[in-house]
Design a protein around this motif. Structure first.
Motif, PDB file in Angstrom:
ATOM      1  N   GLN A  21       0.831  -1.210   0.000  1.00  0.00           N
ATOM      2  CA  GLN A  21       0.000   0.000   0.000  1.00  0.00           C
ATOM      3  C   GLN A  21       0.861   1.254   0.000  1.00  0.00           C
ATOM      4  O   GLN A  21       0.549   2.222  -0.701  1.00  0.00           O
ATOM      5  CB  GLN A  21      -0.961  -0.015   1.190  1.00  0.00           C
TER       6      GLN A  21
ATOM      7  N   HIS B 199      -6.177   7.735   1.685  1.00  0.00           N
ATOM      8  CA  HIS B 199      -7.332   7.373   2.527  1.00  0.00           C
ATOM      9  C   HIS B 199      -7.839   5.958   2.250  1.00  0.00           C
ATOM     10  O   HIS B 199      -8.587   5.393   3.038  1.00  0.00           O
ATOM     11  CB  HIS B 199      -8.462   8.391   2.404  1.00  0.00           C
ATOM     12  N   ASP B 200      -7.414   5.355   1.128  1.00  0.00           N
ATOM     13  CA  ASP B 200      -7.800   3.979   0.816  1.00  0.00           C
ATOM     14  C   ASP B 200      -6.810   2.940   1.350  1.00  0.00           C
ATOM     15  O   ASP B 200      -7.075   1.742   1.320  1.00  0.00           O
ATOM     16  CB  ASP B 200      -7.932   3.777  -0.701  1.00  0.00           C
TER      17      ASP B 200
ATOM     18  N   THR C 111      -5.930   1.197   3.944  1.00  0.00           N
ATOM     19  CA  THR C 111      -6.443   0.817   5.260  1.00  0.00           C
ATOM     20  C   THR C 111      -5.373   0.201   6.167  1.00  0.00           C
ATOM     21  O   THR C 111      -5.369   0.429   7.378  1.00  0.00           O
ATOM     22  CB  THR C 111      -7.617  -0.147   5.121  1.00  0.00           C
TER      23      THR C 111
END
Length: 169
Positions: free
Chosen positions: A147, A159-160, A162
């Motif tokens: 990520q 923001h994606d 997680t």
């Protein structure tokens, strides 16, 4: 497609540091080491998915100890996690001074490879099965590293991410 064990991708590569591999300080050039690491990681990736693979990214590569002219370079590469069409490869590098009978840590890095089909398009890769506690630890961190790579490359919104957000909340 059947999942594969970590040991099935394990690759060891050894090279001797020759004069053409060194800088003016008699140390192995970083670019030459990166070249060798890319080859070792490519072999590990290809062993995991039994197909040609292409380097997609290289994480931070920092040097703990330089490797001197005449020393041996030991590179270990192993798949640390498989995603849909990509694999993260974990590499560890040591230098060995045969005259002094010492072995020392030089580098550690993660490279990402994508498996390619006969048309050079990404293709699915087998799932990955960690076999040791250390492999499980590296596997568990792979999603966060992935990520972070995607956010830094602009392919994922922060923001994606997680897994990364969970570290800070």
């Amino acid at each position: 497609m059947e999942a594969k064990k970590a040991s099935e991708s394990f690759t060891i590569m050894n090279e001797m540091v020759l004069p053409n591999d060194t800088n003016t300080f008699g140390n192995l050039m970083g670019g030459r080491l990166m070249y060798w690491m890319d080859i070792a990681a490519g072999i590990a990736a290809a062993k995991h998915c039994n197909s040609p693979c292409m380097t997609a990214s290289v994480d931070n590569l920092s040097f703990k100890n330089s490797i001197k002219l005449g020393n041996i370079v030991h590179i270990e590469a192993i798949v640390s996690r498989a995603f849909t069409t990509s694999m993260e490869i974990h590499l560890k590098v040591w230098g060995e001074d045969l005259l002094r009978k010492t072995k020392y840590e030089s580098n550690e890095a993660y490279l990402t490879f994508v498996a390619l089909d006969e048309n050079n398009k990404p293709k699915p890769v087998p799932a990955f099965i960690p076999e040791t506690d250390e492999q499980q630890r590296v596997y568990d961190g792979a999603l966060r590293r992935r990520q972070l790579r995607l956010v830094l490359a602009g392919k994922m919104k922060a923001h994606d991410a997680t897994e990364l957000k969970a570290l800070f909340s």
